[in-house]
Scaffold this active site. Structure first.
Site, short mmCIF file in Angstrom:
data_model
loop_
_atom_site.label_atom_id
_atom_site.label_comp_id
_atom_site.label_asym_id
_atom_site.label_seq_id
_atom_site.Cartn_x
_atom_site.Cartn_y
_atom_site.Cartn_z
N GLY A 98 46.56 -10.65 51.72
CA GLY A 98 47.35 -10.04 50.64
C GLY A 98 48.12 -8.80 51.03
N GLU A 122 45.07 -2.42 51.04
CA GLU A 122 44.74 -3.62 50.25
C GLU A 122 45.91 -3.95 49.34
OE1 GLU A 122 43.27 -6.19 49.48
OE2 GLU A 122 41.12 -6.01 49.18
N ASP A 149 40.38 -4.81 42.17
CA ASP A 149 40.11 -5.38 40.85
C ASP A 149 38.69 -4.98 40.45
OD1 ASP A 149 39.81 -7.12 38.70
OD2 ASP A 149 40.52 -8.89 39.73
N LYS A 162 43.64 -2.32 39.24
CA LYS A 162 43.29 -2.81 37.90
C LYS A 162 42.04 -2.05 37.45
CE LYS A 162 44.39 -7.76 37.99
NZ LYS A 162 43.73 -9.08 38.02
N VAL A 202 47.94 -11.56 38.64
CA VAL A 202 49.31 -11.40 39.15
C VAL A 202 49.46 -12.03 40.53
CG1 VAL A 202 49.80 -9.30 37.82
CG2 VAL A 202 48.74 -9.10 40.09
N ASP A 248 48.53 -14.11 46.22
CA ASP A 248 48.66 -15.55 46.07
C ASP A 248 47.84 -16.09 44.90
OD1 ASP A 248 46.01 -15.21 47.21
OD2 ASP A 248 46.07 -17.35 47.64
N ARG A 307 53.01 -15.94 47.64
CA ARG A 307 52.99 -14.69 48.42
C ARG A 307 54.41 -14.21 48.74
NH1 ARG A 307 47.64 -13.90 50.14
NH2 ARG A 307 46.51 -15.78 50.71
P1 5GP Z 1 37.87 -7.38 43.87
O1 5GP Z 1 36.76 -7.60 44.84
O2 5GP Z 1 38.31 -5.94 43.77
O3 5GP Z 1 37.54 -7.94 42.50
O4 5GP Z 1 39.11 -8.24 44.32
C1 5GP Z 1 39.77 -8.03 45.48
C2 5GP Z 1 40.57 -9.25 45.90
O5 5GP Z 1 40.67 -10.24 44.86
C3 5GP Z 1 41.98 -8.86 46.21
O6 5GP Z 1 42.11 -8.49 47.56
C4 5GP Z 1 42.76 -10.11 45.87
O7 5GP Z 1 42.77 -10.96 46.99
C5 5GP Z 1 41.95 -10.77 44.77
N1 5GP Z 1 42.51 -10.47 43.44
C6 5GP Z 1 42.00 -9.68 42.48
N2 5GP Z 1 42.80 -9.64 41.40
C7 5GP Z 1 43.85 -10.43 41.68
C8 5GP Z 1 45.05 -10.78 40.97
O8 5GP Z 1 45.34 -10.37 39.84
N3 5GP Z 1 45.89 -11.62 41.62
C9 5GP Z 1 45.65 -12.11 42.86
N4 5GP Z 1 46.58 -12.92 43.38
N5 5GP Z 1 44.56 -11.80 43.56
C10 5GP Z 1 43.67 -10.96 42.97
#
Ligand code: 5GP
Length: 177
Positions: free
Chosen positions: A44, A98, A102, A130, A152, A158, A164
């Site tokens: 990403g 990153e 999220d 987020k 998103v 992706d 992407r």
């Molecule tokens: P986390 O572990 O913080 O929940 O998520 C991290 C990873 O989840 C990010 O690097 C990304 O790859 C994916 N991700 C989280 N939210 C989104 C989103 O809204 N869209 C996309 N495409 N990937 C997300």
């Protein structure tokens, strides 16, 4: 015209470009005379990191790590290292780049992992944040945009490996998820 599966363009390309330049200038100021290593989190980070480092006006090195945390649009909470760094980051000033933070679970795992390698410093730079989705607290030094809890894609992000290449951040239609 946005892609047919995009509900709405959340952040147009020109806004992203301006923000990336502003972040790069701040990083260049903050890390002057430091031993800066960018650690990009694949895949990403690809577009963000390449645009960002073009605007860094000091010596720096770049390395990549690849983690798996998501399958489709659902958080599994399981993080695995698919590809590790090639460089030794001991005594280096590490900036992890990153696409999005999220829940924070991926970054929490990564920071704990990288800290065991004894960098001089370690901070986080994310294009998107987020904050309403956070499950663990993550200190973020540089954030491009805070966004609402929507899935998103684009500019490196992706869904099942598609989108992407879009030059903007867009919300994916529910029918495409
Ligand atoms: P986390 O572990 O913080 O929940 O998520 C991290 C990873 O989840 C990010 O690097 C990304 O790859 C994916 N991700 C989280 N939210 C989104 C989103 O809204 N869209 C996309 N495409 N990937 C997300």
């Amino acid at each position: 015209m946005p892609h047919k599966n995009i509900e709405e363009i959340l952040i147009p390309g020109n806004r992203i470009n301006k923000r990336v330049v502003a972040i790069a200038r701040k990083i260049s100021r903050d890390y002057r005379n430091k031993d800066l290593v960018f650690v990009g989190v694949l895949k990403g980070c690809a577009l963000f990191l390449s645009d960002l480092i073009k605007e860094i006006n000091m010596d720096c090195s770049v390395d990549f790590i690849c983690l798996s945390s998501y399958s489709g649009a659902q958080s599994t909470g399981v993080v695995r290292t698919i590809l590790d760094l090639r460089q030794n980051i001991e005594n280096k000033d590490v900036l992890v780049v990153e696409d999005i933070v999220d829940s924070g679970l991926t970054m929490n795992y990564l920071l704990r992992n990288l800290k065991t390698r004894r960098p001089r410093s370690i901070r986080v730079c994310t294009l998107l944040d987020k904050p309403s989705c956070r499950k663990v607290s993550i200190p973020i030094a540089y954030a491009g945009f805070k966004i609402p809890n929507k899935f998103v894609v684009g500019y490196g992000l992706d869904h099942n490996e598609l989108y992407r290449n879009l030059p903007y951040i867009g919300v994916l239609k529910n029918s495409a998820i």
